[in-house]
Structure formats: C-alpha cells, structure tokens
Design a protein around this motif. Structure first.
Motif, short mmCIF file in Angstrom:
data_model
loop_
_atom_site.label_atom_id
_atom_site.label_comp_id
_atom_site.label_asym_id
_atom_site.label_seq_id
_atom_site.Cartn_x
_atom_site.Cartn_y
_atom_site.Cartn_z
N THR A 310 -2.70 13.74 61.72
CA THR A 310 -1.38 14.26 62.09
C THR A 310 -0.45 14.27 60.88
OG1 THR A 310 -0.41 12.10 62.62
CG2 THR A 310 -1.72 13.19 64.35
N PRO A 311 0.65 15.04 60.96
CA PRO A 311 1.62 15.05 59.86
C PRO A 311 2.28 13.70 59.61
CG PRO A 311 1.93 16.95 61.28
CD PRO A 311 0.95 16.05 61.98
N GLU A 312 2.15 12.78 60.57
CA GLU A 312 2.77 11.46 60.41
C GLU A 312 1.93 10.52 59.53
OE1 GLU A 312 2.47 13.00 63.41
OE2 GLU A 312 4.56 13.66 63.37
N ASP A 313 0.67 10.90 59.25
CA ASP A 313 -0.18 10.09 58.37
C ASP A 313 0.34 10.23 56.94
OD1 ASP A 313 -1.76 9.40 60.52
OD2 ASP A 313 -3.09 11.12 60.23
N VAL A 314 0.89 9.17 56.40
CA VAL A 314 1.62 9.26 55.14
C VAL A 314 0.73 9.68 53.98
CG1 VAL A 314 3.00 7.99 53.46
CG2 VAL A 314 3.30 7.56 55.91
N THR A 315 -0.48 9.12 53.89
CA THR A 315 -1.32 9.36 52.72
C THR A 315 -2.28 10.53 52.86
OG1 THR A 315 -2.94 7.75 53.52
CG2 THR A 315 -1.21 6.94 52.05
N ASP A 316 -2.62 10.89 54.09
CA ASP A 316 -3.59 11.97 54.27
C ASP A 316 -3.21 12.87 55.44
OD1 ASP A 316 -4.01 10.14 56.25
OD2 ASP A 316 -6.17 9.95 55.94
N ALA A 317 -1.97 13.33 55.45
CA ALA A 317 -1.48 14.16 56.54
C ALA A 317 -2.18 15.50 56.56
CB ALA A 317 0.03 14.37 56.41
N PHE A 318 -2.44 15.99 57.77
CA PHE A 318 -2.97 17.34 57.96
C PHE A 318 -1.98 18.11 58.83
CE2 PHE A 318 -5.06 20.45 60.63
CZ PHE A 318 -5.70 21.22 59.68
N PHE A 319 -1.71 19.34 58.46
CA PHE A 319 -0.85 20.18 59.28
C PHE A 319 -1.19 21.65 59.04
CE2 PHE A 319 1.21 19.50 55.21
CZ PHE A 319 1.66 20.77 54.84
N ILE A 320 -0.95 22.49 60.06
CA ILE A 320 -1.03 23.93 59.91
C ILE A 320 0.37 24.42 59.55
CG2 ILE A 320 -1.48 26.11 61.06
CD1 ILE A 320 -4.00 24.54 60.55
N HIS A 321 0.47 25.13 58.43
CA HIS A 321 1.79 25.48 57.89
C HIS A 321 2.38 26.73 58.53
CE1 HIS A 321 5.04 25.55 55.06
NE2 HIS A 321 4.69 26.75 54.59
N VAL A 322 1.60 27.80 58.62
CA VAL A 322 2.08 29.04 59.21
C VAL A 322 0.97 29.64 60.07
CG1 VAL A 322 3.76 29.59 57.41
CG2 VAL A 322 1.39 30.37 57.18
N ASP A 323 1.36 30.51 60.99
CA ASP A 323 0.38 31.11 61.89
C ASP A 323 0.47 32.62 61.88
OD1 ASP A 323 2.90 31.11 63.12
OD2 ASP A 323 2.02 31.19 65.12
N GLU A 324 -0.58 33.24 62.40
CA GLU A 324 -0.61 34.68 62.67
C GLU A 324 -1.14 34.85 64.09
OE1 GLU A 324 0.32 37.43 61.13
OE2 GLU A 324 1.13 36.41 59.37
N GLN A 325 -0.45 35.66 64.88
CA GLN A 325 -0.79 35.81 66.30
C GLN A 325 -1.29 37.22 66.60
OE1 GLN A 325 -0.74 33.35 68.51
NE2 GLN A 325 0.22 31.81 67.19
N GLY A 326 -1.86 37.38 67.80
CA GLY A 326 -2.23 38.70 68.29
C GLY A 326 -3.36 39.35 67.52
N LEU A 327 -4.37 38.59 67.17
CA LEU A 327 -5.49 39.12 66.40
C LEU A 327 -6.62 39.52 67.34
CD1 LEU A 327 -6.27 39.34 63.31
CD2 LEU A 327 -7.68 37.34 63.73
N GLU A 328 -7.02 40.79 67.31
CA GLU A 328 -8.09 41.29 68.16
C GLU A 328 -9.33 41.58 67.34
OE1 GLU A 328 -9.08 44.92 71.34
OE2 GLU A 328 -7.14 44.83 70.30
N VAL A 329 -10.47 41.01 67.75
CA VAL A 329 -11.75 41.22 67.07
C VAL A 329 -12.65 42.02 68.00
CG1 VAL A 329 -13.79 40.10 66.11
CG2 VAL A 329 -11.53 39.08 65.76
N THR A 330 -13.23 43.08 67.48
CA THR A 330 -14.15 43.91 68.25
C THR A 330 -15.53 43.90 67.60
OG1 THR A 330 -13.45 45.89 67.04
CG2 THR A 330 -12.33 45.40 69.10
N GLU A 331 -16.54 44.17 68.39
CA GLU A 331 -17.92 44.11 67.91
C GLU A 331 -18.16 45.12 66.80
OE1 GLU A 331 -20.17 44.85 71.38
OE2 GLU A 331 -19.67 42.95 72.37
N GLY A 332 -18.81 44.66 65.74
CA GLY A 332 -19.23 45.55 64.67
C GLY A 332 -18.15 46.00 63.73
#
Length: 347
Positions: A310-332
């Motif tokens: 978690t971001p609260e872990d002082v020495t080894d924090a992990f967090f997702i900084h920014v996101d992208e939404q609405g991604l559609e994947v189609t076959e092939g």
C-alpha cells in the motif's frame, strides 16, 4: 523507429511455417494441428530463463508427449525476451487427434544457480529457479528429481485445422524471490495461463515523459528511494483508480473495494537507429476480448506478490499513479491506448 525487441517476426514465422505441411497432402479429418508458444508479462528481473523439457497433452484415451529439446539440449527461453505479443515456440505443426485435452509443461528445476539450467539473473547475480509443482501427466522422465511441472487443469479443445496456443507467464504475480532460508527463486504454477490466440486481441501504447516524471515525483514525495520500475497494469472494466490494487497471494485477501489486476506489462524503451531513447512503450500481447481499465505505476518493483503493498508502506510503497478507462479489446486486433489518451506518441 527501432524497437528494443525484434524476435516477434521470427517467432511468428516459425509458428506459421510449421502449420501447413505439403501442399499435395490430404488433410486428415480426425486430427488437428497443434502449435504451442510461450510468452510473458514480466517481473522485476534481468533474465528469467526456463529450461523446458517436454509438453504433454492428456485425456481419457491416454497422453501424447512432445520432446521440446533442440539438438539433444533442453529448450532454453528467457521469458523477458518474449514480452507482449512476442512468442518463443515449443511445439509446432504436430498432428493431434481431435478432442478435449489438459496439458502439462515440464521444466528443469534448479536450486543451485547454474546458468545451464533454469535460473533468474538480477543485478546481484544468478540464482536458481524452481517450481513446487511436480507429478506425472504421462511424460517420460516426469518423476525425475530435477523436473518441475506446470499443469493446466482447465481443458481445451483441439479442433480440425490449426490450433495455436500460448502459455503466458505472469511473472509479476507468480515469480517469488528468495526468502527465508532459500537462496533460489520459485515459479508458482498459477502464474501461467493457456490462451488460444483465436480468442484474443492485443493492447499497446506509449507513456508520455510528463506522466513518467509525475509518477516519479509522487514516489519521491512518499520518501521512496530514487529507483523506478515503470509498468502498466490491466484491470476489469470500470475499475476506479482508487480501487486498483496490487498482486498478492491467495492467503492475503483484497479489501471490499480493492480490485485485483489481471496482468501487467513492463514499460520498455523505444530507441532510434543511433540507440538514443526516444520514448517508452508497453504491450499486452494476449488479452481475451472484452472491456478493461489500465493503470500506470513507476514503482512496480515494490509489488510483492506475497503481501498487500500500500502507499502507506514507507520504504516500499506501491501505488497506481494514473488510469485509462473505457478500453475495448476485440479478437484479432490491436488496441492502442497511450498515457494520457491525448498523448502524441513518438514516430
């Protein structure tokens, strides 16, 4: 534009070349053509080398074993050279009776750090690579002490025509670093899934310099060391940024609002003809058709799959900084999505 990885064309050519046989031959209506490659979503390592021994298909009628060695030597694949849609071929152009199967892949286990076997290389040197799974699926030598098993318990169909599958390794989820009294790495069997390429699409994109710099500044503000490992994480559709969680073991539950990632992809440099870095890109090569969200982080090295980070872990924090939404994947097809979406990629 010159990309840092170039073996995709070679690997796919090998797959296609093994599919046809002679133009004058008459197809056997009772068999299908079986191809199997391996690919990766990477962990934070420099080399993840697996020494493959054999592939076994089994069903109620018995088992079929394919020796994947080359010139009497085990088939060595560094998974970090087959990222995204790149593939290393294990089995190509083999005729298999039609029907439902399960599959085992056998690898050579190694706890000693010998470069001639399975191993992981980091900046600190070479250490052994093993798996805790073993057992016999009908393969020759499967019970040998130095043999580990990757077992796919979900059945799949060999149909008439060409059947091309990829065993995709999610190392960020299933590659465990040395811990306790062990000085070797462990590959969890749950870190690999079997994908039929006819059912999937791909995602690719670039990361803007501003996005990378912003994430690194946020990490420094948290008091983290000035070391960064950028990656893009794949989540189910409409996963809010605040809910994008890390990989963690089955014994560490997710909170009510947290959403587990499906996969992750390392961010690689793009270089020009003079080897100068002109951008950064990511790629998911085998994504089942559907809708998804993406998250970018610059501290993927802090995502320990054995615990909640978690971001609260002082020495080894992990967090997702920014996101992208609405991604559609189609076959092939390959879907492009950059960070941010309006970012004009390098060309």
């Amino acid at each position: 534009m010159k990309h840092t990885k170039t073996i995709l064309a070679i690997a796919l050519t090998g797959l296609l070349a093994g599919c046809g046989g002679s133009d004058n031959s008459t197809p056997d209506p009772t068999t299908g053509t079986f191809n199997l490659g391996v690919s990766d979503n990477p962990a934070d390592a420099e080399v993840v080398n697996i020494a493959f021994k054999q592939v076994v298909l089994k069903n109620s009628a018995g088992s079929i074993s394919f020796d994947v060695s080359e010139n009497g030597e085990l088939k060595h694949v560094d998974l970090l050279t087959v990222q995204g849609a790149e593939v290393a071929t294990l089995v190509s152009g083999e005729s298999v009776p039609l029907g439902e199967y399960q599959m085992c892949i056998y690898m050579q286990k190694n706890e000693e750090g010998a470069a001639g076997s399975s191993y992981v290389e980091t900046a600190n040197g070479i250490e052994g690579l093993t798996t805790n799974s073993n057992g016999n699926c009908g393969g020759v030598g499967a019970e040998d002490e130095d043999t580990g098993r990757l077992f796919f318990n979900k059945s799949f169909t060999i149909a008439a025509g060409t059947n091309t599958f990829v065993a995709e390794f999610n190392l960020a989820k299933g590659l465990q670093a040395p811990h306790g009294a062990h000085d070797y790495w462990t590959l969890k069997p749950t870190s690999v899934q079997l994908v039929n390429i006819s059912d999937v699409g791909a995602i690719t994109g670039q990361i803007s310099p501003e996005t990378m710099a912003s994430c690194e500044s946020a990490a420094v503000e948290l008091g983290l060391p000035d070391e960064f490992s950028p990656a893009v994480y794949l989540y189910p559709t409409a996963t809010a940024l605040a809910d994008m969680a890390d990989f963690r073991g089955d014994e560490v539950p997710y909170l009510l609002t947290e959403v587990a990632p499906i996969s992750s992809a390392r961010v690689n440099e793009i270089t020009d003809e003079s080897e100068a870095v002109i951008g950064h890109e990511y790629e998911f090569g085998f994504v089942v058709a559907g809708d998804y969200s993406l998250g970018y982080t610059c501290v993927a090295q802090n995502d320990d799959p054995e615990m909640a980070n978690t971001p609260e872990d002082v020495t080894d924090a992990f967090f997702i900084h920014v996101d992208e939404q609405g991604l559609e994947v189609t076959e092939g097809t390959t879907t492009e999505r950059h960070f941010p979406e309006v970012f004009v990629p390098a060309s």
